[in-house]
Scaffold this active site. Structure first.
Site, mmCIF file in Angstrom:
data_model
loop_
_atom_site.group_PDB
_atom_site.id
_atom_site.type_symbol
_atom_site.label_atom_id
_atom_site.label_comp_id
_atom_site.label_asym_id
_atom_site.label_seq_id
_atom_site.Cartn_x
_atom_site.Cartn_y
_atom_site.Cartn_z
ATOM 1 N N HIS A 257 1.002 -0.883 0.040
ATOM 2 C CA HIS A 257 0.034 -0.377 0.171
ATOM 3 C C HIS A 257 1.224 1.422 -0.184
ATOM 4 O O HIS A 257 1.850 1.338 1.258
ATOM 5 C CB HIS A 257 -0.686 0.048 0.781
ATOM 6 C CG HIS A 257 -1.768 1.046 1.572
ATOM 7 N ND1 HIS A 257 -2.563 1.324 0.338
ATOM 8 C CD2 HIS A 257 -2.172 2.284 1.984
ATOM 9 C CE1 HIS A 257 -3.911 2.782 0.648
ATOM 10 N NE2 HIS A 257 -2.705 3.476 1.373
ATOM 11 N N SER B 192 4.132 0.449 2.605
ATOM 12 C CA SER B 192 4.230 -0.667 3.723
ATOM 13 C C SER B 192 3.757 -1.782 2.834
ATOM 14 O O SER B 192 2.480 -2.426 1.695
ATOM 15 C CB SER B 192 2.965 -0.305 4.729
ATOM 16 O OG SER B 192 2.911 0.806 5.064
ATOM 17 N N ASP C 207 -6.570 -2.208 4.581
ATOM 18 C CA ASP C 207 -5.301 -1.296 4.216
ATOM 19 C C ASP C 207 -4.708 -1.412 5.664
ATOM 20 O O ASP C 207 -4.018 -0.695 6.788
ATOM 21 C CB ASP C 207 -5.681 -0.559 4.188
ATOM 22 C CG ASP C 207 -5.371 0.127 2.329
ATOM 23 O OD1 ASP C 207 -5.168 -0.669 1.341
ATOM 24 O OD2 ASP C 207 -5.935 1.439 2.332
HETATM 25 C C1 GAR Z 1 1.344 0.967 -6.337
HETATM 26 O O1 GAR Z 1 2.162 1.412 -5.891
HETATM 27 C C2 GAR Z 1 0.839 0.026 -4.812
HETATM 28 O O2 GAR Z 1 0.975 0.375 -3.831
HETATM 29 C C3 GAR Z 1 -0.601 0.626 -5.330
HETATM 30 O O3 GAR Z 1 -1.166 0.293 -6.734
HETATM 31 C C4 GAR Z 1 0.244 0.772 -6.721
HETATM 32 C C5 GAR Z 1 0.655 -0.208 -8.328
HETATM 33 O O4 GAR Z 1 1.168 -0.017 -8.949
HETATM 34 N N1 GAR Z 1 -1.585 -0.034 -4.175
HETATM 35 C C6 GAR Z 1 -2.514 0.638 -4.169
HETATM 36 O O5 GAR Z 1 -2.864 1.084 -3.911
HETATM 37 C C7 GAR Z 1 -3.936 -0.647 -3.228
HETATM 38 N N2 GAR Z 1 -3.933 -0.269 -1.902
HETATM 39 P P1 GAR Z 1 1.736 -1.067 -10.021
HETATM 40 O O6 GAR Z 1 0.868 -2.260 -10.865
HETATM 41 O O7 GAR Z 1 2.702 -1.199 -11.368
HETATM 42 O O8 GAR Z 1 2.325 -2.669 -9.489
#
Ligand code: GAR
Length: 211
Positions: free
Chosen positions: A110, A137, A146
């Site tokens: 997250h 995190s 979360d």
């Molecule tokens: C990541 O930054 C992750 O932390 C976030 O989505 C992004 C996905 O990026 N997750 C959340 O917000 C979950 N609550 P990615 O598809 O490039 O890995």
């Protein structure tokens, strides 16, 4: 050989970091058995195909309610006999049944220094609040959104000249470092969840994990 199943909804840059870590040995003796997305157009599905990993899309629109969708998801995931389920930008709220089914085996990343900024738009909210630092995190998934015990955090600075994209990029670079590490800990049983706490090498971690 350990099996990892990764759930995504979008770009899949964390998925890519995990694919690369299985190749370069940061995650040892493991393979990604499948990548499952709730969005058919998620770029992460293409990343999976390029790496010869099974890529599956299951749209929620085909199911009457969350319970039905999550049940199908469980059946699909369990067919791969996963040791670890990794949420990597999977942007769906999960039912209690789903979460309990994978208790202690499911991780999420997250983009905030939990318990700050649960939910969406974390980077913009940190900028708007005038925060000088932000981060990410990795935590066990529990029924609380979360809210599961944090295992590892990475902090980054926020500069006054930063755009939201600058902050997102800085945070994601850290995500790509810490997520594979935690997955490796869980797969090698250095890490577990006990009585609602993350335990690493026999030591109970503080609720906000290691920074
Ligand atoms: C990541 O930054 C992750 O932390 C976030 O989505 C992004 C996905 O990026 N997750 C959340 O917000 C979950 N609550 P990615 O598809 O490039 O890995």
């Amino acid at each position: 050989m350990h099996n990892i199943v990764v759930l995504i909804s979008g770009n899949g840059s964390n998925l890519q970091a995990i694919i690369d870590s299985c190749t370069n040995g940061i995650i040892k003796n493991s393979r990604i058995a499948a990548v499952i997305s709730n969005k058919a157009d998620a770029y992460g599905l293409q990343r999976a195909q390029l790496a010869n990993i099974e890529a599956v899309s299951i749209a929620a629109t085909n199911y009457a309610n969350r319970q039905d969708y999550d049940q199908v998801l469980i059946e699909k995931i369990d067919a791969y006999q996963p040791d670890v389920i990794v949420l990597a930008g999977f942007m769906r709220i999960l039912s209690a049944d789903f979460v309990n089914h994978y208790q202690g085996r499911m991780l999420n990343i997250h983009p905030s220094l939990l318990p700050k900024y649960t939910g969406l738009n974390t980077h913009q909210r940190a900028i708007d609040a005038g925060d000088t630092e932000h981060g990410t995190s990795v935590h066990f998934v529990t029924e609380e959104l979360d809210g599961g015990p944090v295992i590892l955090q990475a902090k980054v600075p926020i500069f006054t000249t930063d755009s939201v994209d600058d902050v997102i990029e800085r945070v994601q670079r850290q995500e790509h470092n810490i997520y594979p590490l935690v997955i490796q800990w869980l797969l090698t049983q250095r890490l577990s969840m006990q009585n609602g706490y993350a335990v690493l090498d026999g030591n109970q971690l503080p609720p906000q994990g290691y920074a």
